[in-house]
Design a protein around this motif. Structure first.
Motif, PDB file in Angstrom:
ATOM      1  N   TRP A 184       0.917  -1.108   0.326  1.00 45.70           N
ATOM      2  CA  TRP A 184       0.050  -0.120  -0.265  1.00 45.70           C
ATOM      3  C   TRP A 184       0.447   0.951   0.084  1.00 45.70           C
ATOM      4  O   TRP A 184       0.607   2.290  -0.283  1.00 45.70           O
ATOM      5  CB  TRP A 184      -0.874   0.325   1.441  1.00 45.70           C
ATOM      6  N   ARG A 185       1.607   1.285   0.594  1.00 52.18           N
ATOM      7  CA  ARG A 185       2.388   2.457   0.802  1.00 52.18           C
ATOM      8  C   ARG A 185       3.432   3.192  -0.578  1.00 52.18           C
ATOM      9  O   ARG A 185       3.821   3.832  -1.157  1.00 52.18           O
ATOM     10  CB  ARG A 185       4.242   2.482   1.826  1.00 52.18           C
TER      11      ARG A 185
ATOM     12  N   ALA B 292       1.783   6.169  -3.046  1.00 52.52           N
ATOM     13  CA  ALA B 292       2.358   6.639  -3.019  1.00 52.52           C
ATOM     14  C   ALA B 292       2.766   8.044  -4.516  1.00 52.52           C
ATOM     15  O   ALA B 292       1.957   9.528  -3.839  1.00 52.52           O
ATOM     16  CB  ALA B 292       3.633   6.030  -3.306  1.00 52.52           C
ATOM     17  N   SER B 293       1.692   7.340  -5.338  1.00 46.93           N
ATOM     18  CA  SER B 293       1.769   8.562  -5.953  1.00 46.93           C
ATOM     19  C   SER B 293       0.074   8.919  -6.556  1.00 46.93           C
ATOM     20  O   SER B 293      -0.694   9.656  -7.934  1.00 46.93           O
ATOM     21  CB  SER B 293       2.397   7.943  -7.934  1.00 46.93           C
ATOM     22  N   THR B 294      -0.949   8.344  -6.317  1.00 52.56           N
ATOM     23  CA  THR B 294      -1.672   8.907  -6.145  1.00 52.56           C
ATOM     24  C   THR B 294      -3.245   9.548  -5.392  1.00 52.56           C
ATOM     25  O   THR B 294      -2.025  10.207  -4.496  1.00 52.56           O
ATOM     26  CB  THR B 294      -3.056   7.602  -5.468  1.00 52.56           C
ATOM     27  N   ALA B 295      -3.883  10.055  -4.997  1.00 45.85           N
ATOM     28  CA  ALA B 295      -4.624  11.870  -4.581  1.00 45.85           C
ATOM     29  C   ALA B 295      -4.829  10.596  -3.358  1.00 45.85           C
ATOM     30  O   ALA B 295      -5.130  11.559  -2.435  1.00 45.85           O
ATOM     31  CB  ALA B 295      -5.756  12.024  -4.816  1.00 45.85           C
TER      32      ALA B 295
END
Length: 660
Positions: free
Chosen positions: A26-27, A31-34
């Motif tokens: 998940w991390r 990371a590059s999402t909203a």
């Protein structure tokens, strides 16, 4: 913020009811999402800590995890900011606050009121007053925190046991090192109850002379079929006070034992003694010291007193140095050692190399007519799984060993063998070495049913693997990459293996281990306990599905971990493919094809797969994997059928003279 609740990554996994690997994923993935996974807000040693409220909000927003009640459960897995739950003072204070809540309608948020309530509940300071006073200014914040934990766990007893479970996962103190697994605790409880019933004690008083056997006492007092009470020695040793709090928070009353003139405790007539060696307050005690403790308890009680002693097999049943053996022989000569059992491996979960054993102590039997001397029931369960049926039969055998000679003769033991005291004393090795481990025999009808199923499975036709059409390709040869180039370009990612202590390995644990022995097939599969691993390695990594695990010595070998969730042991490493041009199976095949003496693995080459062929190759390799698994199942069925027929014939339950 002092009241902020923090979570480590392992705590996030427990709260979300997932394994550790998804949290790591998940991390990275978000990371590059909203909705990126929350950033750590603090560190404690090497452990990153996250704001618990932010984590719960993220789980609710993304729908990740398997716990829809994560917000309500948060306090049960979190730690308070600026508070180290592993600090002995903090841990003792938290358990004292949870215990105090049993005496109040709710924990106060006023410092002096809390101390006044503690004085009312514990006027003689037997179990909680000193622990609360030691918290000082931290008393009120921790009281608010305990209220949250109680709400998350629904009652104070469950919250208390949650702290005990956390202590087992993280601490390496005396309590953790002497903790027994749940099957072992249930066995001792069943044995104590059965011995009490056999002696005509319908409401036994469970006496713990050391006061450190909290797990055993809680399990024994859980018996709903009859009234069970507990007696403990006086004293302010931390483990004794913790045991008293643990009993009180569960509503279990205890009485304090009187001290006799020799410094021992006076055990009432209706008492059954339960003694764990070593205790949590002295986990490193030597065998001679432990046996002297057992001898003092035994000789300090009347000859008809019943006792169950549980402890290290290395002390109770195995070969010993001369000084310790002399003490054990003296105990055997009393003829009060009525049952001895060496138990299976894995019952001391935080000391994987330690074995557990049992002693049953009772009145010395009278000699039967004809001069038959007293004998002891000796059991060797080294290679037997301790399930419910085995536990029940073992208890029956050991209780039979408490009878007089006539009673012993009337019982046909499933596991035990009656051994005379002289034979036990004259053995140079362990007390149970001459007793074979039991061989479980199945009913003939079950064996015949399994044979029928295996024959039917082998009679089925195995379909060939589905293969696509294959033609020659006129395109130029594909590009080949060295592993070093693939790593530099980002097509592959390299992850190191862990350096694990040998005592972490446990054949009964849940987390698979992948190291050179597993890659080369040179040893049985190994595994480790997830909680114990997390306690020793805060940043433990697990494989993801599709990871390539490889080693270079003693020869190159690689496998694709299809399932994921394994821990890789040094010197094995992980290659994680980040490009469809280098599918995991292709990388693993290239590594395994290297010469036995190849060592400079960075220069090994692997061919890239054309983009228009990647999906087709994956489908056909999946099909071949399925076919390989079907062939392996068939080979396993052949081996199982052969061993079943052989074992059944050798045990006398099968007759092969008739043929269909």
């Amino acid at each position: 913020m002092a009241d902020t609740l923090y979570l480590g990554l392992a705590d996030v996994a427990l709260l979300a009811r997932v394994r550790r690997a998804p949290v790591t994923m998940w991390r990275r993935r978000y990371a590059s999402t909203a909705t990126p996974f929350p950033q750590p807000v603090a560190t404690r040693g090497a452990q990153q800590l996250f704001d618990g409220d932010e984590v719960v909000t993220w789980l609710e927003t993304t729908g990740r995890g398997n716990n829809p009640a994560a917000r309500e459960d948060l306090a049960g897995f979190a730690v308070l900011a600026d508070t180290d739950l592993d600090d002995p003072v903090i841990f003792a204070g938290l358990t004292a606050l949870l215990c105090l809540s049993r005496y109040t309608d709710g924990l106060s948020t006023v410092h002096d009121d809390l101390l006044d309530e503690a004085d009312e509940a514990d006027p003689d300071d037997e179990f909680l007053t000193a622990e609360l006073e030691a918290l000082g200014e931290r008393l009120v914040p921790l009281a608010r925190y305990c209220s949250l934990r109680i709400d998350a766990a629904y009652h104070a007893g469950a919250a208390f046991e949650g702290l005990m479970a956390r202590r087992r996962r993280r601490a390496r103190d005396g309590y953790t090192r002497t903790a027994l697994s749940a099957p072992a605790v249930r066995l001792v409880a069943a044995l104590v109850n059965a011995i009490g019933t056999d002696a005509g004690i319908n409401a036994p008083l469970i006496v713990d002379p050391t006061g450190g056997g909290g797990d055993l006492l809680v399990e024994l007092a859980r018996d709903e079929g009859r009234t069970v009470s507990v007696a403990l020695p006086p004293g302010d040793a931390p483990e004794r006070r913790l045991t008293r709090r643990r009993l009180r928070v569960r509503g279990i009353d205890y009485r304090t034992l009187e001290i006799d003139g020799d410094g021992g405790v006076v055990v009432p007539e209706d008492g059954v003694v339960v003694l764990q060696l070593p205790g949590a307050d002295d986990p490193d005690a030597e065998a001679a010291e432990l046996l002297q403790t057992a001898e003092e308890v035994l000789l300090g009680n009347p000859a008809d007193r019943r006792m169950v002693i549980v402890g290290r097999a290395s002390t109770l049943t195995e070969g010993l140095p001369r000084s310790a053996r002399r003490v054990r022989d003296d105990i055997v000569r009393t003829h009060r050692l009525r049952g001895i059992a060496r138990l299976p491996a894995g019952l001391a979960p935080f000391e994987p190399r330690a074995r557990v054993a049992l002693w049953c102590v009772g009145p010395a039997p009278t000699m039967a007519p004809g001069g038959v001397p007293p004998r002891t029931m000796v059991v060797n369960l080294s290679d037997t799984e301790l399930d419910d049926i085995v536990t029940a039969d073992l208890v029956t055998d050991l209780v039979a060993g408490m009878q007089d000679v006539r009673g012993q003769r009337a019982h046909l033991p499933r596991f035990g063998r009656l051994v005379g005291s002289v034979e036990l004393i004259t053995r140079l090795g362990g007390l149970v070495d001459a007793v074979p481990t039991p061989q479980r025999t199945e009913p003939a009808v079950e064996v015949l049913a399994r044979i029928s199923e295996l024959r039917a499975e082998l009679a089925e036709r195995l379909a060939p693997a589905a293969m696509p059409g294959v033609v020659a390709r006129s395109a130029p040869p594909g590009t080949r990459h060295t592993l070093d180039d693939a790593l530099r370009s980002g097509m592959l990612r390299l992850l190191p293996g862990h350096r694990l202590d040998r005592d972490l390995f446990d054949a009964e644990a849940s987390v698979r281990v992948l190291g050179p022995p597993e890659l080369l097939g040179t040893s049985p599969p190994r595994s480790v306990d997830r909680l114990l691993l997390a306690a020793r390695h805060e940043v433990a990594r697990f494989t993801e599905p599709g990871d390539v695990v490889f080693c270079t010595a003693p020869r190159p070998a690689a496998v694709v971990d299809v399932e994921g969730g394994a821990v890789v042991v040094h010197p094995a490493r992980v290659l994680r493919s980040k490009s469809s041009e280098l599918p995991p199976r292709v990388v693993a095949a290239a590594i395994s094809a290297q010469p036995a003496d190849a060592r400079a693995w960075g220069s090994w080459t692997v061919g890239s797969i054309p983009a228009d062929q990647a999906d087709s190759l994956r489908v056909v390799l999946d099909e071949l994997d399925s076919h390989r698994a079907a062939l392996k199942r068939r080979l396993d069925a052949v081996d199982t059928l052969a061993s079943t027929l052989t074992d059944g014939t050798a045990s006398g339950i099968l007759d092969l003279s008739q043929h269909d």
